[in-house]
Design a protein around this motif. Structure first.
Motif, PDB file in Angstrom:
ATOM      1  N   PRO A 189       0.810  -1.227   0.000  1.00  0.00           N
ATOM      2  CA  PRO A 189       0.000   0.000   0.000  1.00  0.00           C
ATOM      3  C   PRO A 189       0.843   1.276   0.000  1.00  0.00           C
ATOM      4  CG  PRO A 189      -0.876  -1.594   1.567  1.00  0.00           C
ATOM      5  CD  PRO A 189       0.455  -2.114   1.136  1.00  0.00           C
ATOM      6  N   LEU A 190       2.007   1.233   0.638  1.00  0.00           N
ATOM      7  CA  LEU A 190       2.866   2.414   0.661  1.00  0.00           C
ATOM      8  C   LEU A 190       3.331   2.770  -0.746  1.00  0.00           C
ATOM      9  CD1 LEU A 190       4.348   4.511   2.387  1.00  0.00           C
ATOM     10  CD2 LEU A 190       6.233   2.882   2.603  1.00  0.00           C
ATOM     11  N   TYR A 191       3.641   1.749  -1.545  1.00  0.00           N
ATOM     12  CA  TYR A 191       4.062   1.999  -2.918  1.00  0.00           C
ATOM     13  C   TYR A 191       2.891   2.399  -3.820  1.00  0.00           C
ATOM     14  CZ  TYR A 191       8.746   0.189  -2.016  1.00  0.00           C
ATOM     15  OH  TYR A 191      10.020   0.014  -1.555  1.00  0.00           O
TER      16      TYR A 191
ATOM     17  N   LEU B  38       0.496   4.390  -2.790  1.00  0.00           N
ATOM     18  CA  LEU B  38      -0.013   5.679  -2.336  1.00  0.00           C
ATOM     19  C   LEU B  38       0.231   6.790  -3.349  1.00  0.00           C
ATOM     20  CD1 LEU B  38      -1.300   7.444  -0.166  1.00  0.00           C
ATOM     21  CD2 LEU B  38       0.962   7.645   0.913  1.00  0.00           C
ATOM     22  N   TYR B  39       1.437   6.846  -3.906  1.00  0.00           N
ATOM     23  CA  TYR B  39       1.726   7.933  -4.842  1.00  0.00           C
ATOM     24  C   TYR B  39       0.783   7.909  -6.037  1.00  0.00           C
ATOM     25  CZ  TYR B  39       3.757  10.568  -8.615  1.00  0.00           C
ATOM     26  OH  TYR B  39       3.916  11.430  -9.660  1.00  0.00           O
ATOM     27  N   HIS B  40       0.552   6.730  -6.601  1.00  0.00           N
ATOM     28  CA  HIS B  40      -0.303   6.635  -7.784  1.00  0.00           C
ATOM     29  C   HIS B  40      -1.744   7.023  -7.455  1.00  0.00           C
ATOM     30  CE1 HIS B  40       2.917   4.908 -10.118  1.00  0.00           C
ATOM     31  NE2 HIS B  40       3.154   4.075  -9.122  1.00  0.00           N
ATOM     32  N   LEU B  41      -2.192   6.667  -6.262  1.00  0.00           N
ATOM     33  CA  LEU B  41      -3.536   7.070  -5.859  1.00  0.00           C
ATOM     34  C   LEU B  41      -3.617   8.579  -5.641  1.00  0.00           C
ATOM     35  CD1 LEU B  41      -4.333   4.125  -3.441  1.00  0.00           C
ATOM     36  CD2 LEU B  41      -5.456   4.600  -5.624  1.00  0.00           C
ATOM     37  N   LEU B  42      -2.561   9.166  -5.071  1.00  0.00           N
ATOM     38  CA  LEU B  42      -2.538  10.624  -4.921  1.00  0.00           C
ATOM     39  C   LEU B  42      -2.525  11.311  -6.284  1.00  0.00           C
ATOM     40  CD1 LEU B  42       0.021  10.958  -1.984  1.00  0.00           C
ATOM     41  CD2 LEU B  42      -2.389  11.637  -1.920  1.00  0.00           C
ATOM     42  N   ASN B  43      -1.781  10.754  -7.221  1.00  0.00           N
ATOM     43  CA  ASN B  43      -1.740  11.322  -8.567  1.00  0.00           C
ATOM     44  C   ASN B  43      -3.118  11.259  -9.218  1.00  0.00           C
ATOM     45  OD1 ASN B  43      -0.354  12.512 -10.759  1.00  0.00           O
ATOM     46  ND2 ASN B  43      -0.116  10.528 -11.747  1.00  0.00           N
ATOM     47  N   HIS B  44      -3.807  10.125  -9.063  1.00  0.00           N
ATOM     48  CA  HIS B  44      -5.153  10.001  -9.620  1.00  0.00           C
ATOM     49  C   HIS B  44      -6.139  10.921  -8.901  1.00  0.00           C
ATOM     50  CE1 HIS B  44      -3.653   6.608 -11.871  1.00  0.00           C
ATOM     51  NE2 HIS B  44      -4.828   6.453 -12.434  1.00  0.00           N
TER      52      HIS B  44
ATOM     53  N   GLU C 140     -12.170  13.181  -6.260  1.00  0.00           N
ATOM     54  CA  GLU C 140     -12.337  12.573  -4.948  1.00  0.00           C
ATOM     55  C   GLU C 140     -12.674  11.087  -4.990  1.00  0.00           C
ATOM     56  OE1 GLU C 140     -12.042  12.243  -1.059  1.00  0.00           O
ATOM     57  OE2 GLU C 140     -11.526  14.054  -2.195  1.00  0.00           O
ATOM     58  N   GLY C 141     -12.932  10.542  -6.155  1.00  0.00           N
ATOM     59  CA  GLY C 141     -13.219   9.114  -6.240  1.00  0.00           C
ATOM     60  C   GLY C 141     -12.098   8.246  -5.690  1.00  0.00           C
ATOM     61  N   TYR C 142     -10.891   8.786  -5.621  1.00  0.00           N
ATOM     62  CA  TYR C 142      -9.751   8.036  -5.089  1.00  0.00           C
ATOM     63  C   TYR C 142      -9.430   8.414  -3.641  1.00  0.00           C
ATOM     64  CZ  TYR C 142      -9.057   6.714  -9.935  1.00  0.00           C
ATOM     65  OH  TYR C 142      -9.241   6.211 -11.198  1.00  0.00           O
ATOM     66  N   GLY C 143     -10.213   9.342  -3.074  1.00  0.00           N
ATOM     67  CA  GLY C 143      -9.916   9.831  -1.735  1.00  0.00           C
ATOM     68  C   GLY C 143     -10.010   8.769  -0.663  1.00  0.00           C
ATOM     69  N   GLY C 144     -10.995   7.875  -0.775  1.00  0.00           N
ATOM     70  CA  GLY C 144     -11.164   6.842   0.237  1.00  0.00           C
ATOM     71  C   GLY C 144      -9.972   5.909   0.320  1.00  0.00           C
ATOM     72  N   GLN C 145      -9.411   5.528  -0.836  1.00  0.00           N
ATOM     73  CA  GLN C 145      -8.240   4.651  -0.838  1.00  0.00           C
ATOM     74  C   GLN C 145      -7.028   5.355  -0.242  1.00  0.00           C
ATOM     75  OE1 GLN C 145      -9.152   3.769  -5.156  1.00  0.00           O
ATOM     76  NE2 GLN C 145      -8.051   1.892  -4.641  1.00  0.00           N
ATOM     77  N   VAL C 146      -6.869   6.636  -0.562  1.00  0.00           N
ATOM     78  CA  VAL C 146      -5.761   7.407   0.014  1.00  0.00           C
ATOM     79  C   VAL C 146      -5.898   7.469   1.527  1.00  0.00           C
ATOM     80  CG1 VAL C 146      -4.745   9.712   0.180  1.00  0.00           C
ATOM     81  CG2 VAL C 146      -5.339   8.766  -2.067  1.00  0.00           C
TER      82      VAL C 146
ATOM     83  N   ILE D 133      -4.951   4.166   3.299  1.00  0.00           N
ATOM     84  CA  ILE D 133      -3.512   3.903   3.384  1.00  0.00           C
ATOM     85  C   ILE D 133      -2.869   4.794   4.434  1.00  0.00           C
ATOM     86  CG2 ILE D 133      -1.323   4.055   2.128  1.00  0.00           C
ATOM     87  CD1 ILE D 133      -2.851   3.206  -0.379  1.00  0.00           C
ATOM     88  N   LEU D 134      -3.259   6.050   4.482  1.00  0.00           N
ATOM     89  CA  LEU D 134      -2.693   6.955   5.482  1.00  0.00           C
ATOM     90  C   LEU D 134      -3.025   6.485   6.895  1.00  0.00           C
ATOM     91  CD1 LEU D 134      -3.391  10.415   3.809  1.00  0.00           C
ATOM     92  CD2 LEU D 134      -1.212   9.199   3.958  1.00  0.00           C
TER      93      LEU D 134
END
Length: 236
Positions: free
Chosen positions: A205-207, A209-215, A221-227, A230-231
């Motif tokens: 999940p740490l690896y 995180l960057y791709h989810l933040l980029n998306h 915000e569709g990717y906000g829950g996954q971010v 992980i946090l």
């Protein structure tokens, strides 16, 4: 879809034959793309009307892509399309890159997954003396710094994940897991060729995180829950 007339002229000049039989190619978010034929050979062209401005000393978007493909070709582990021509935007002609067209396979999906898994493991065994690359490149349209560093942890913290670089193999595998685009046979074959280090699943999940933040930055915000998940996992 039609290729801009100025680009048609540029393609005819670099390929010594006029493009014809143009068909749109879908699936990307950054550039427009089309398959075409010239002198009885099929090609893929990608173009961008407003490519990102390269930071000082960096290659432009499609030059960096061509350099990355050349690196992958040199490794000899996985077949990638060969660049035939590329150019930055000039006057009324958009920036573009012309690639060899590779037809989609119609063979056994399991066999293809195994072959790709073994090939990716072989690619990851091509290493360098440090982490990074000798030039900056892009993740989509986002400029990303490389710059050689001796510490992988420092590189990942400061440089994140450029499009092609020498780094930890787990970062690429984490991306392969992220959007469920690879069959289970691919991952089994990879682990067969190069067994995982202890704790890989905990680091995945740490690896990602960057791709989810980029998306999240690109698409909302569709990717906000996954971010957030992980946090919470790593920082509470």
């Amino acid at each position: 879809m039609t290729i801009p007339p100025s680009l048609i002229d540029a393609l005819a000049a670099v390929l010594d034959a006029p493009p014809h039989d143009v068909r749109p190619v879908h699936g990307g978010d950054i550039s427009r793309a089309a398959r075409f034929t010239a002198d009885s050979r099929p090609y893929l062209v990608k173009w961008h009307d407003r490519p990102p401005t390269p930071p000082p000393g960096w290659p432009d978007l499609f030059t960096a892509e061509a350099q990355g493909l050349a690196r992958l070709t040199e490794a000899g582990a996985i077949r990638v399309p060969a660049p035939r021509a590329f150019a930055a935007a000039q006057d009324d002609c958009p920036a573009y890159i012309v690639l060899e067209w590779i037809e989609t396979g119609h063979g056994d999906r399991r066999e293809a997954g195994v072959k790709l898994g073994h090939g990716l493991a072989a690619l990851h065994r091509v290493t360098a003396q440090a982490y990074g690359l000798d030039h900056g490149n892009y993740c989509g349209a986002t400029p990303q710094a490389n710059g050689w560093m001796d510490s992988w942890i420092a590189f990942y913290a400061e440089r994140i994940d450029p499009a092609i670089y020498f780094g930890d193999r787990e970062a690429e595998l984490a991306m392969c897991h992220l959007f469920d685009g690879f069959p289970a046979d691919f991952f089994r074959a990879y682990d067969e060729a190069w067994p995982p280090a202890a704790g890989r699943d905990d680091r995945r999940p740490l690896y990602q995180l960057y791709h989810l933040l980029n998306h999240l930055n690109l698409f909302g915000e569709g990717y906000g829950g996954q971010v957030d998940a992980i946090l919470r996992r790593y920082v509470g």
